[in-house]
Design a protein around this motif. Structure first.
Motif, PDB file in Angstrom:
ATOM      1  N   GLY A   1     -39.126 -11.022   0.953  1.00 53.66           N
ATOM      2  CA  GLY A   1     -39.170 -12.390   0.625  1.00 53.66           C
ATOM      3  C   GLY A   1     -37.806 -13.059   0.816  1.00 53.66           C
ATOM      4  O   GLY A   1     -37.830 -14.299   1.072  1.00 53.66           O
ATOM      5  N   LYS A   2     -36.609 -12.366   0.721  1.00 54.81           N
ATOM      6  CA  LYS A   2     -35.407 -12.908   1.043  1.00 54.81           C
ATOM      7  C   LYS A   2     -35.524 -13.432   2.349  1.00 54.81           C
ATOM      8  O   LYS A   2     -35.028 -14.567   2.768  1.00 54.81           O
ATOM      9  CB  LYS A   2     -34.382 -11.878   0.677  1.00 54.81           C
ATOM     10  N   LEU A   3     -35.817 -12.561   3.434  1.00 52.86           N
ATOM     11  CA  LEU A   3     -35.629 -12.841   4.601  1.00 52.86           C
ATOM     12  C   LEU A   3     -36.706 -13.904   5.284  1.00 52.86           C
ATOM     13  O   LEU A   3     -36.415 -14.909   5.990  1.00 52.86           O
ATOM     14  CB  LEU A   3     -36.048 -11.540   5.623  1.00 52.86           C
ATOM     15  N   LEU A   4     -37.955 -14.274   4.414  1.00 48.84           N
ATOM     16  CA  LEU A   4     -38.783 -15.215   4.652  1.00 48.84           C
ATOM     17  C   LEU A   4     -38.117 -16.500   4.413  1.00 48.84           C
ATOM     18  O   LEU A   4     -38.470 -17.391   5.035  1.00 48.84           O
ATOM     19  CB  LEU A   4     -40.282 -14.833   3.905  1.00 48.84           C
ATOM     20  N   THR A   5     -37.438 -16.414   3.161  1.00 48.85           N
ATOM     21  CA  THR A   5     -37.066 -17.678   2.751  1.00 48.85           C
ATOM     22  C   THR A   5     -35.820 -18.214   3.799  1.00 48.85           C
ATOM     23  O   THR A   5     -35.547 -19.454   4.271  1.00 48.85           O
ATOM     24  CB  THR A   5     -36.345 -17.378   1.286  1.00 48.85           C
ATOM     25  N   LEU A   6     -35.036 -17.072   4.088  1.00 50.71           N
ATOM     26  CA  LEU A   6     -33.882 -17.486   5.022  1.00 50.71           C
ATOM     27  C   LEU A   6     -34.408 -18.066   6.271  1.00 50.71           C
ATOM     28  O   LEU A   6     -33.932 -18.759   7.117  1.00 50.71           O
ATOM     29  CB  LEU A   6     -33.083 -16.315   5.260  1.00 50.71           C
ATOM     30  N   LEU A   7     -35.622 -17.585   6.735  1.00 50.59           N
ATOM     31  CA  LEU A   7     -36.014 -17.931   8.179  1.00 50.59           C
ATOM     32  C   LEU A   7     -37.086 -18.880   7.959  1.00 50.59           C
ATOM     33  O   LEU A   7     -37.573 -19.479   9.024  1.00 50.59           O
ATOM     34  CB  LEU A   7     -36.600 -16.604   8.692  1.00 50.59           C
TER      35      LEU A   7
ATOM     36  N   ILE B   1     -43.431  -7.712   9.120  1.00 50.64           N
ATOM     37  CA  ILE B   1     -43.693  -8.434   8.031  1.00 50.64           C
ATOM     38  C   ILE B   1     -43.435  -9.824   8.214  1.00 50.64           C
ATOM     39  O   ILE B   1     -44.292 -10.785   8.171  1.00 50.64           O
ATOM     40  CB  ILE B   1     -43.160  -7.775   6.502  1.00 50.64           C
ATOM     41  N   VAL B   2     -41.983 -10.238   8.189  1.00 52.51           N
ATOM     42  CA  VAL B   2     -41.484 -11.390   8.021  1.00 52.51           C
ATOM     43  C   VAL B   2     -41.762 -12.177   9.361  1.00 52.51           C
ATOM     44  O   VAL B   2     -42.430 -13.508   9.341  1.00 52.51           O
ATOM     45  CB  VAL B   2     -40.086 -11.302   7.718  1.00 52.51           C
ATOM     46  N   LEU B   3     -41.749 -11.865  10.599  1.00 55.99           N
ATOM     47  CA  LEU B   3     -41.913 -12.652  11.582  1.00 55.99           C
ATOM     48  C   LEU B   3     -43.390 -13.023  11.970  1.00 55.99           C
ATOM     49  O   LEU B   3     -43.855 -13.895  12.229  1.00 55.99           O
ATOM     50  CB  LEU B   3     -41.121 -11.921  12.915  1.00 55.99           C
ATOM     51  N   PRO B   4     -44.194 -11.897  11.688  1.00 56.14           N
ATOM     52  CA  PRO B   4     -45.593 -12.172  11.675  1.00 56.14           C
ATOM     53  C   PRO B   4     -46.099 -13.420  10.685  1.00 56.14           C
ATOM     54  O   PRO B   4     -47.087 -13.743  10.892  1.00 56.14           O
ATOM     55  CB  PRO B   4     -46.372 -10.824  11.666  1.00 56.14           C
ATOM     56  N   PHE B   5     -45.508 -13.130   9.392  1.00 56.76           N
ATOM     57  CA  PHE B   5     -46.068 -14.179   8.548  1.00 56.76           C
ATOM     58  C   PHE B   5     -45.532 -15.434   8.932  1.00 56.76           C
ATOM     59  O   PHE B   5     -46.290 -16.417   8.704  1.00 56.76           O
ATOM     60  CB  PHE B   5     -45.205 -13.631   6.951  1.00 56.76           C
TER      61      PHE B   5
ATOM     62  N   ILE C   1     -42.591 -10.702  -2.595  1.00 59.42           N
ATOM     63  CA  ILE C   1     -42.543  -9.676  -3.684  1.00 59.42           C
ATOM     64  C   ILE C   1     -44.320  -9.329  -4.064  1.00 59.42           C
ATOM     65  O   ILE C   1     -44.508  -8.109  -4.411  1.00 59.42           O
ATOM     66  CB  ILE C   1     -41.978  -9.875  -5.018  1.00 59.42           C
ATOM     67  N   LEU C   2     -44.987 -10.356  -4.296  1.00 57.05           N
ATOM     68  CA  LEU C   2     -46.437 -10.454  -4.648  1.00 57.05           C
ATOM     69  C   LEU C   2     -47.183  -9.626  -3.600  1.00 57.05           C
ATOM     70  O   LEU C   2     -48.039  -8.743  -4.117  1.00 57.05           O
ATOM     71  CB  LEU C   2     -47.015 -11.959  -4.741  1.00 57.05           C
ATOM     72  N   PHE C   3     -46.911 -10.035  -2.484  1.00 58.98           N
ATOM     73  CA  PHE C   3     -47.890  -9.333  -1.350  1.00 58.98           C
ATOM     74  C   PHE C   3     -47.241  -7.893  -0.681  1.00 58.98           C
ATOM     75  O   PHE C   3     -48.183  -7.132  -0.484  1.00 58.98           O
ATOM     76  CB  PHE C   3     -48.176 -10.277  -0.106  1.00 58.98           C
ATOM     77  N   PHE C   4     -46.047  -7.796  -0.443  1.00 55.96           N
ATOM     78  CA  PHE C   4     -45.544  -6.622  -0.206  1.00 55.96           C
ATOM     79  C   PHE C   4     -44.768  -5.723  -0.885  1.00 55.96           C
ATOM     80  O   PHE C   4     -44.120  -4.541  -0.511  1.00 55.96           O
ATOM     81  CB  PHE C   4     -44.716  -7.059   1.367  1.00 55.96           C
ATOM     82  N   HIS C   5     -44.510  -6.190  -2.123  1.00 50.37           N
ATOM     83  CA  HIS C   5     -43.599  -5.604  -3.046  1.00 50.37           C
ATOM     84  C   HIS C   5     -42.121  -5.161  -2.467  1.00 50.37           C
ATOM     85  O   HIS C   5     -41.676  -4.329  -2.694  1.00 50.37           O
ATOM     86  CB  HIS C   5     -44.358  -4.295  -3.550  1.00 50.37           C
ATOM     87  N   SER C   6     -41.679  -6.084  -1.767  1.00 50.01           N
ATOM     88  CA  SER C   6     -40.393  -6.175  -1.005  1.00 50.01           C
ATOM     89  C   SER C   6     -39.544  -7.336  -1.044  1.00 50.01           C
ATOM     90  O   SER C   6     -40.043  -8.289  -0.957  1.00 50.01           O
ATOM     91  CB  SER C   6     -40.729  -5.988   0.525  1.00 50.01           C
TER      92      SER C   6
ATOM     93  N   TYR D   1     -54.338  -6.119   6.403  1.00 49.14           N
ATOM     94  CA  TYR D   1     -53.965  -4.953   7.024  1.00 49.14           C
ATOM     95  C   TYR D   1     -52.387  -4.484   7.101  1.00 49.14           C
ATOM     96  O   TYR D   1     -52.025  -3.469   6.752  1.00 49.14           O
ATOM     97  CB  TYR D   1     -54.384  -5.033   8.648  1.00 49.14           C
ATOM     98  N   ARG D   2     -51.648  -5.587   7.404  1.00 50.59           N
ATOM     99  CA  ARG D   2     -50.261  -5.331   7.185  1.00 50.59           C
ATOM    100  C   ARG D   2     -49.612  -4.937   5.726  1.00 50.59           C
ATOM    101  O   ARG D   2     -48.726  -4.118   5.570  1.00 50.59           O
ATOM    102  CB  ARG D   2     -49.320  -6.387   7.929  1.00 50.59           C
ATOM    103  N   ILE D   3     -50.341  -5.694   4.896  1.00 50.44           N
ATOM    104  CA  ILE D   3     -50.113  -5.205   3.371  1.00 50.44           C
ATOM    105  C   ILE D   3     -50.325  -3.526   3.295  1.00 50.44           C
ATOM    106  O   ILE D   3     -49.622  -2.902   2.577  1.00 50.44           O
ATOM    107  CB  ILE D   3     -50.724  -6.230   2.521  1.00 50.44           C
ATOM    108  N   PHE D   4     -51.425  -3.396   3.778  1.00 55.70           N
ATOM    109  CA  PHE D   4     -51.800  -1.767   3.678  1.00 55.70           C
ATOM    110  C   PHE D   4     -50.918  -1.030   4.323  1.00 55.70           C
ATOM    111  O   PHE D   4     -50.644  -0.008   3.901  1.00 55.70           O
ATOM    112  CB  PHE D   4     -53.430  -1.851   4.135  1.00 55.70           C
ATOM    113  N   LEU D   5     -50.489  -1.421   5.752  1.00 55.26           N
ATOM    114  CA  LEU D   5     -49.596  -0.526   6.481  1.00 55.26           C
ATOM    115  C   LEU D   5     -48.368  -0.404   5.744  1.00 55.26           C
ATOM    116  O   LEU D   5     -47.664   0.759   5.679  1.00 55.26           O
ATOM    117  CB  LEU D   5     -49.417  -1.056   7.861  1.00 55.26           C
ATOM    118  N   ALA D   6     -47.879  -1.634   5.305  1.00 56.58           N
ATOM    119  CA  ALA D   6     -46.291  -1.479   4.664  1.00 56.58           C
ATOM    120  C   ALA D   6     -46.416  -0.632   3.280  1.00 56.58           C
ATOM    121  O   ALA D   6     -45.404   0.029   3.074  1.00 56.58           O
ATOM    122  CB  ALA D   6     -45.980  -3.268   4.100  1.00 56.58           C
TER     123      ALA D   6
END
Length: 496
Positions: A344-350, A269-273, A335-340, A26-31
């Protein structure tokens, strides 16, 4: 009782995983449909929702759960009926206030006038959400996780189904209003299911028929007001923090749209993931609280020490797995799921924050079960103050990195403070090297090596690298779990 807790944890975990998997899609769709800026506007209504939920549900739900599990009030539907009346009284007042003052709240609190219509839609769900929370609290107190687990799934399925139906039928222009309307559809549907489940509940009254409803209301409020008050302060500070993020990013030099977009990426995106694997610890914590509370009332220190030791260890191990995955594959996930690339960068940092987020959920639940809610309140406030200080003082100079650093340090501080309290008072022991450092390093190196091998195989065999890279996780986890098993870190007896 131990089997009931384990089964309840498994039920809630499975429901949570399915719910978050649906939410993931759903979040992929919303994003993709809303865009990062509109997603940020959508996320801005949740600080208001959080404050209102704290007032009409948080403290009351915990009080209902604890009273129902108390032998004096045991299994009393009088408790749940009184809880529902109290919650409805508060939620209806809040619904009317938010609906009529939506323009004022949007302009002076959220600083984004586009949220006004969203707040009007959101206000509709408060009474339904309040009743659902009370009924869930009732079943948590009975250690019956089936209804709360089903409620999660029904709420998510109806929310997503409603939004997809609107989109597929093109009934109106797709916007954040449709997403908030989906929240309402989900809450109303799950509320109907909960009411039916409560009516069908065949649990007998036990030793409470002589107690008047006004006495029960007093007992509920006696527990709910202190707990709700502390949660309200936390909710207010958290909401203040959320509203400040786009403002401080604009001071750093970003435009209004860019600031809202970055806010949407982080909170939507990032925190829910990152929180996705925490479904397990969240489920365990909900059911652990009444059990710790019961053991404390029986003065059973051995049971408390064993339960805390096991849950802390596996919370840290789960955090190590998530950290290793996000450190190595965060960029590809974004990049793969959110095209962002931002995601991806913030997910790695956190990624490093995962063990501390998961274990702090467990630690706070244990401390609350010991009736020391003032300790978790104090520690959480310390963490929030750190985040807000970094947000105000560091973010305008260093941008989003200043906020992320504050977020990491605050979560570490909360975990340390909670852990130190439990250790000092003899409730547990924590082996950071065996439970955090060793497994974290082993998992990170294992996934990295398997990722490198998989990348080379993809080049040699001409496979799609971005997809095949995720298969590196499986052998790495199997190898790590085998080493955990032979070293005694994971034991079959822990499940007992």
């Amino acid at each position: 009782m131990k089997e009931k807790i384990l089964k309840g944890t498994i039920l809630l975990t499975m429901a949570g995983i399915l719910t978050r998997l649906i939410g993931f899609v759903y979040r992929i769709f919303l994003a993709n449909m809303l865009g990062e800026t509109e997603l940020g506007i959508y996320q801005l209504v949740f600080p208001v929702y959080g404050i209102c939920f704290t007032l009409y549900a948080s403290g009351l739900q915990t009080a209902v759960s604890q009273l129902v599990s108390n032998p004096r009030y045991k299994y009393s539907k009088k408790v749940i009926k009184t809880g529902i009346v109290l919650s409805l009284a508060v939620s209806l007042i809040l619904s009317a206030t938010v609906f009529t003052c939506s323009d004022f709240i949007s302009r002076h609190f959220l600083f984004t006038e586009k949220t006004s219509d969203l707040l009007k839609i959101l206000a509709v769900i408060f009474p339904f959400c309040g009743v659902t929370s009370m009924i869930n609290g009732y079943f948590y107190g009975l250690r019956e996780a089936k209804v709360p687990a089903a409620t999660q799934l029904i709420e998510q399925l109806c929310r997503v189904g409603f939004v997809f139906l609107i989109y597929a039928g093109a009934f109106c222009e797709f916007s954040s209003k449709v997403a908030v309307a989906g929240l309402a559809a989900g809450e109303i549907s799950s509320n109907i299911y909960n009411l039916i489940s409560l009516k069908r509940s065949k649990v007998k009254e036990a030793g409470v028929l002589s107690i008047r409803s006004i006495q029960i209301a007093g007992s509920i409020l006696k527990q709910a007001i202190p707990l709700g008050g502390t949660k309200l302060v936390i909710s207010l500070l958290s909401s203040f923090e959320s509203v400040l993020i786009p403002i401080m990013l604009m001071r750093y030099g970003l435009s209004n749209d860019h600031s809202l977009a970055l806010y949407g990426v982080i909170t939507g995106i990032v925190l829910p993931f990152i929180m996705f694997p925490g479904t397990i610890t969240n489920s365990l914590s909900v059911l652990l609280l009444p059990e710790i509370s019961k053991a404390d009332s029986e003065n059973n220190m051995e049971k408390i020490r064993y339960a805390t030791k096991i849950t802390i260890k596996y919370s840290l191990l789960l955090g190590c797995i998530a950290t290793a995955v996000f450190l190595n594959l965060g960029q590809q996930i974004g990049i793969l799921f959110f095209h962002s690339e931002n995601a991806g960068k913030l997910l790695t940092l956190l990624a490093v924050i995962c063990p501390f987020i998961y274990v702090s959920t467990t630690l706070s639940s244990i401390i609350n079960g010991l009736s020391k809610t003032h300790i978790t309140f104090r520690n959480t406030i310390c963490g929030l103050i750190i985040r807000i200080v970094f947000l105000v003082a560091i973010t305008p100079q260093y941008g989003i990195y200043g906020y992320l650093l504050g977020l990491l340090l605050s979560q570490i501080m909360i975990s340390i403070l909670d852990g130190v309290y439990l250790i000092r008072h003899g409730y547990t022991e924590i082996d950071l090297f065996r439970w955090l450092v060793f497994p974290g390093a082993l998992l990170t190196v294992s996934i990295y090596l398997c990722r490198v091998v998989t990348q080379r195989l993809c080049v040699t065999l001409h496979f799609e690298k971005d997809i095949m890279i995720f298969f590196a996780i499986v052998p790495a986890l199997l190898l790590s779990f085998y080493l955990f098993w032979i070293t005694g870190l994971i034991r079959k007896s822990d499940l007992r």
